[in-house]
Enzyme design. Structure first.
Site, PDB file in Angstrom:
ATOM      1  N   GLN A 145      -1.381  -1.777  -3.857  1.00  0.00           N
ATOM      2  CA  GLN A 145      -0.595  -0.465  -4.088  1.00  0.00           C
ATOM      3  C   GLN A 145      -1.067   0.453  -5.412  1.00  0.00           C
ATOM      4  OE1 GLN A 145       2.600  -0.389  -3.368  1.00  0.00           O
ATOM      5  NE2 GLN A 145       3.252   1.361  -5.434  1.00  0.00           N
ATOM      6  N   LYS A 166       9.755  -3.669  -1.357  1.00  0.00           N
ATOM      7  CA  LYS A 166       8.701  -2.772  -0.273  1.00  0.00           C
ATOM      8  C   LYS A 166       9.562  -4.475   0.840  1.00  0.00           C
ATOM      9  CE  LYS A 166       5.667   0.553  -1.442  1.00  0.00           C
ATOM     10  NZ  LYS A 166       4.119   0.945  -1.742  1.00  0.00           N
ATOM     11  N   ASP A 183      -0.568   2.553   4.348  1.00  0.00           N
ATOM     12  CA  ASP A 183      -0.405   3.176   4.054  1.00  0.00           C
ATOM     13  C   ASP A 183      -0.623   4.606   5.102  1.00  0.00           C
ATOM     14  OD1 ASP A 183       0.458   3.185   1.646  1.00  0.00           O
ATOM     15  OD2 ASP A 183      -0.565   2.047   0.852  1.00  0.00           O
TER      16      ASP A 183
HETATM   17  N1  GUN Z   1       1.767   4.079  -4.946  1.00  0.00           N
HETATM   18  C1  GUN Z   1       3.418   5.163  -4.962  1.00  0.00           C
HETATM   19  N2  GUN Z   1       3.489   5.617  -4.103  1.00  0.00           N
HETATM   20  C2  GUN Z   1       2.971   4.400  -2.850  1.00  0.00           C
HETATM   21  C3  GUN Z   1       2.134   4.872  -1.608  1.00  0.00           C
HETATM   22  O1  GUN Z   1       3.127   4.865  -0.933  1.00  0.00           O
HETATM   23  N3  GUN Z   1       0.958   3.641  -1.335  1.00  0.00           N
HETATM   24  C4  GUN Z   1       0.323   2.794  -2.168  1.00  0.00           C
HETATM   25  N4  GUN Z   1      -0.109   1.972  -1.812  1.00  0.00           N
HETATM   26  N5  GUN Z   1       0.612   3.033  -3.437  1.00  0.00           N
HETATM   27  C5  GUN Z   1       1.479   3.911  -3.782  1.00  0.00           C
END
Ligand code: GUN
Length: 279
Positions: A94, A50, A117
């Site tokens: 996350q 990311k 998100d």
């Molecule tokens: N863990 C796995 N996928 C995601 C996501 O799309 N956002 C977040 N914050 N954590 C994740």
């Protein structure tokens, strides 16, 4: 047809980059803060990707890393600080979190306008109501991939495997908005195969290695595989790729399908959040 998520995400990132550069010319800064707690290996990889892609698009990305024994209050104070920081357009915590940290409290603490998100109840509610909202990155990416094959989804039967807040539920909302007839199937569904066989669009997001077999697919279906599972050292999806690609009209590979598109949509959401708070 194999849906090239890498290529499509690259095109989307290029568009975002152009917009970010134009904003930069006007002295505007777009920042994404990612909070990472603990050492869960997949999270370390996701967060690194990311950050890399955000930087490529000209977005200021920072990873705030905490050890797994950080207190919930410390994380909450950090989120409050980021909510107030005008240089931060987007905040992402996350998941998964260590057991002693309450996920709901953390998500609810994020300013809904910075919730890249789309997990905050305000954004979830707005999506469910059909209002404008920040949409979770993975289903948003899946929709983009589906629409790269077919733009008009009206009347199609969409079957989603998995009912998570991250994927299944928001995916259903998005496909309803596209006028699909939507079925959400899950681990307690009696006959998964017969549900899948009805699908014009099948989105598999359960995290079960190659669960969906070739003979579960309706001829001409669009198949989107969200799963990322490990068999020894090989990464596979929730769908048996080789058996399925013969029948499907289009299918995403794993890796190189949904994953890159999810990240591109995160950058898109960061830009959207910037616009909501700054323009
Ligand atoms: N863990 C796995 N996928 C995601 C996501 O799309 N956002 C977040 N914050 N954590 C994740």
């Amino acid at each position: 047809m194999i849906i090239d998520g890498k290529k499509l995400s690259g095109e989307l990132i290029e568009e975002i980059k152009k917009e970010v550069l134009n904003l930069k010319k006007d002295g505007k800064l777009i920042g994404l803060s990612v909070i990472l707690i603990g050492e869960y290996p997949p999270s370390l990889i996701y967060v690194k990707n990311k950050e890399k892609r955000a930087k490529e698009a000209g977005i200021n990305s920072e990873i705030i890393k905490y050890s797994a024994d950080i207190t919930e209050n410390e994380v909450l104070s950090k989120i409050k600080e980021l909510n107030k920081n005008r240089e931060v357009s987007g905040i992402l915590v996350q998941l998964p979190l260590p057991n002693h940290i309450n996920k709901e409290k953390i998500i609810n603490a994020i300013d809904p306008l910075k919730d890249v998100d789309g997990f905050h109840p305000i954004n979830v509610g707005n999506l469910a109501s059909g209002n404008s909202s920040i949409v979770p990155c993975t289903p948003l990416g899946c929709l983009h991939l589906i629409k790269s094959v077919e733009t008009n989804l009206s009347g199609k039967h969409a079957v989603i495997l998995g009912r998570s807040n991250l994927n299944g539920k928001p995916m259903a909302q998005l496909l309803l908005k596209e006028n699909c007839t939507v079925t959400i199937a899950h681990s307690k569904t009696i006959d998964l195969k017969s549900e899948c066989k009805k699908a014009d669009i099948l989105v598999a997001a359960v995290g079960a290695k190659e669960l969906v077999k070739g003979d579960w697919i309706k001829k001409g279906a669009i198949v989107i595989d969200v799963g990322i599972n490990k068999i020894n050292d090989k990464i596979v999806g929730d769908v048996e790729f080789n058996a399925t690609k013969e029948l499907a009209k289009a299918i995403t590979p794993v890796p190189g399908g949904v994953g890159p598109m999810t990240i591109a949509c995160l950058l898109k959401n960061t830009l959207e959040c910037f616009k909501k708070t700054n323009l």
